[in-house]
Design an enzyme around this catalytic site. Structure first.
Site, PDB file in Angstrom:
ATOM      1  N   TYR A 248      85.293  43.372 146.232  1.00  0.00           N
ATOM      2  CA  TYR A 248      84.613  43.890 145.049  1.00  0.00           C
ATOM      3  C   TYR A 248      84.921  42.908 143.917  1.00  0.00           C
ATOM      4  O   TYR A 248      86.089  42.613 143.653  1.00  0.00           O
ATOM      5  CB  TYR A 248      85.140  45.270 144.669  1.00  0.00           C
ATOM      6  CG  TYR A 248      84.636  46.396 145.524  1.00  0.00           C
ATOM      7  CD1 TYR A 248      83.274  46.672 145.622  1.00  0.00           C
ATOM      8  CD2 TYR A 248      85.515  47.220 146.233  1.00  0.00           C
ATOM      9  CE1 TYR A 248      82.807  47.722 146.400  1.00  0.00           C
ATOM     10  CE2 TYR A 248      85.060  48.267 147.014  1.00  0.00           C
ATOM     11  CZ  TYR A 248      83.706  48.506 147.094  1.00  0.00           C
ATOM     12  OH  TYR A 248      83.241  49.538 147.860  1.00  0.00           O
ATOM     13  N   ASP A 276      76.144  45.641 146.897  1.00  0.00           N
ATOM     14  CA  ASP A 276      75.334  46.857 146.743  1.00  0.00           C
ATOM     15  C   ASP A 276      76.047  47.922 145.926  1.00  0.00           C
ATOM     16  O   ASP A 276      75.717  49.103 145.994  1.00  0.00           O
ATOM     17  CB  ASP A 276      74.934  47.425 148.111  1.00  0.00           C
ATOM     18  CG  ASP A 276      76.148  47.823 148.956  1.00  0.00           C
ATOM     19  OD1 ASP A 276      77.299  47.634 148.491  1.00  0.00           O
ATOM     20  OD2 ASP A 276      75.956  48.310 150.079  1.00  0.00           O
ATOM     21  N   HIS A 367      76.103  50.558 152.611  1.00  0.00           N
ATOM     22  CA  HIS A 367      77.414  51.075 152.207  1.00  0.00           C
ATOM     23  C   HIS A 367      77.723  52.410 152.888  1.00  0.00           C
ATOM     24  O   HIS A 367      78.327  53.313 152.306  1.00  0.00           O
ATOM     25  CB  HIS A 367      77.468  51.240 150.684  1.00  0.00           C
ATOM     26  CG  HIS A 367      78.790  50.909 150.074  1.00  0.00           C
ATOM     27  ND1 HIS A 367      79.031  49.725 149.429  1.00  0.00           N
ATOM     28  CD2 HIS A 367      79.952  51.605 149.990  1.00  0.00           C
ATOM     29  CE1 HIS A 367      80.277  49.716 148.975  1.00  0.00           C
ATOM     30  NE2 HIS A 367      80.857  50.843 149.309  1.00  0.00           N
TER      31      HIS A 367
END
Length: 506
Positions: A248, A276, A367
């Site tokens: 991230y 995403d 995800h």
């Protein structure tokens, strides 16, 4: 600063619980973690989960709540050394345990859980985990976005693909090995990144490391692991086991660069940048799960006020950079020699852009159905993307991976027939770990291997490189109104959304 106690103690002495308790205000806040005191007065405002949860434990022992959602090196990394106040005499500290009315009943359910050998497929682990996990942990692991339509579609999409088996091929010896990003693996799946492993098992992600090492499959290390990155790397060290990093991207690029370079130095074989999740999706099971004080009402995403006071997901997400864009890809290419893979690509145009940018791979993924509801399944996107790449002669320029909804070896085979190099599996291994620990993860992986060996024989392929598009029929895949066969196992395990009782609404 409260001046009734000194700022530091001599090394030979320890703080008393009474002394720590005096530091319990917004302007003077200490907490106890693993028998040590920390001054978090200034850190509260920077805490990704907000200041509210810290204030709840001001002047108290926060270890029980801290452990499942923080790697052990968090305080060393993010809290200045002069805020480490020293050891505490824990005999003088009154430890508060939050009352959980379900806990005694849960312990009884654990006593009655099936023996490991009674789990014959990945769905069985999910069914057991649902009964024996803590409600908050189950809600976090099992939740999807909004109405969870995409989460269910990820699984049911595989049921719209049918096989066209070959016959009279020599399938006495089956070779499941393949390569992913130039790493040789024994079977074409990998343990995809999933956050907060200690919610399900006190040892956390290192259990997944050990299971992956035994079966020679890749583990993708999550940014938001409960174990530290180095702990997970250490668990694989010397084994030759390939590991990837899921990233991230932090708003502070210096932090991101430090993480990437450290991963490369530790021998990580691929950098999977999550693309995403500019903001984490709304996961209502998680929000209802009594994480009702794990954060504040402020989320730093460009002024978008979202109540993060409910749910583990939102409590750990505020550092993620919503401004991440294609213009950042060259910067990543400049700071690392690791292969770069974009995780969370959902349409063919973006795959073509990724090829043009020179990245080594993409993960076709939504995800796990936890972000945008009504996003298509990864397997459907794969069926759309691969013919375009072949038409343009680009199929060898980029590696395609897919995750979400994989529960059977037939799902893996279908993805490989359509052109995937491998598939990511997340929740099933978390459920196996949460219910049975390392033996559960080991059995789950072995079941997939056994299933895959059998189904490779039945489809008429003796090795992974023989799997190709003519072996599957995908005509029904893009027709979302098409009925699929009733999935008894999936429907029995699926935990539906529940509306609050009428009394709570009033």
């Amino acid at each position: 600063m409260n001046h009734d106690t000194p700022d530091k103690l001599p090394k030979s002495q320890k703080w008393s619980g009474e002394e720590i308790g005096k530091h319990s205000t917004d302007s003077d806040c200490w907490v106890i973690i693993h028998g040590r005191a920390y001054d978090v007065t200034e850190f509260k405002a920077e805490h990704p989960g907000g200041s509210k949860i810290i204030m709840k434990f001001a002047g108290k022992d926060a270890t029980e709540t801290y452990d499942p959602i923080h790697p052990p090196d968090t305080l060393d990394k993010y809290l200045a050394r002069d805020k480490h106040m020293g050891e505490v005499n824990m005999e003088t500290v009154e430890v508060e345990h939050e009352a959980d009315p379900d806990e005694e009943d849960r312990k009884e359910r654990i006593k009655r859980m099936p023996i490991l050998e009674q789990c014959y497929n990945l769905m069985d682990f999910e069914a057991v985990a649902r009964r024996v996990m803590k409600k908050t942990a189950w809600a976090y692991y099992s939740s999807g976005a909004d109405d969870e339509i995409t989460m269910r579609e990820n699984h049911s999409a595989y049921h719209k693909i049918w096989f066209r088996p070959r016959i009279l091929h020599d399938v006495e010896t089956i070779d499941l090995s393949t390569t992913m990003l130039d790493s040789k693996v024994d079977i074409p799946f990998y343990v995809t990144a999933t956050a907060l492993g200690k919610l399900g098992n006190p040892e956390g992600e290192v259990i997944l490391t050990r299971g992956a090492r035994k079966h020679n499959v890749v583990q993708m290390i999550p940014t938001l692991a409960s174990c530290s990155f180095d702990e997970i790397c250490d668990a694989a060290e010397g084994s030759g086991q390939p590991q990837w990093l899921q990233l991230y991207v932090n708003k502070d690029r210096a932090i991101t660069e430090r993480i990437v370079k450290h991963a490369e130095a530790r021998g990580v074989k691929g950098l999977f940048i999550t693309v995403d999740a500019p903001q984490l999706g709304r996961r209502e099971k998680d929000m209802r799960s009594k994480f009702d004080d794990v954060g504040s009402n402020v989320q730093d995403t460009g002024g978008d006020n979202v109540d993060r006071s409910q749910g583990a997901a939102r409590a750990i997400s505020s550092f993620i950079d919503p401004s991440l864009s294609w213009k950042d890809v060259p910067w990543f290419q400049s700071i690392t020699k690791m292969p770069i893979i974009l995780k969370g690509v959902q349409r063919v145009e973006d795959v073509l852009q990724a090829v043009e940018m020179g990245v080594q791979g993409v993960v076709l993924s939504n995800h796990g159905g936890r972000q945008l509801d009504f996003a298509r399944s990864g397997i459907e996107v794969l069926a759309e993307v691969m013919p375009v790449l072949r038409e343009k002669g680009l199929q060898d320029r980029i590696e395609l991976y897919v995750d979400g909804g994989v529960r059977r070896a037939t799902d893996i085979i279908k993805a490989l027939c359509l052109g995937a190099k491998g598939v990511g599996i997340g929740r099933p291994f978390l459920y196996a770990m949460s219910a049975y620990g390392l033996p559960g993860v080991d059995r789950a992986m072995q079941l997939l291997k056994d299933e895959m060996t059998m189904n490779m024989r039945l489809i008429g392929a003796s090795s992974v490189d023989q799997l190709e598009p003519s072996m599957v029929n995908t005509r029904g895949l893009s027709m979302h109104s098409t009925a699929v066969p009733s999935d008894t196992l999936g429907l029995n395990v699926y935990d539906p959304l529940v509306n609050p009782p009428e009394k709570a609404r009033l």
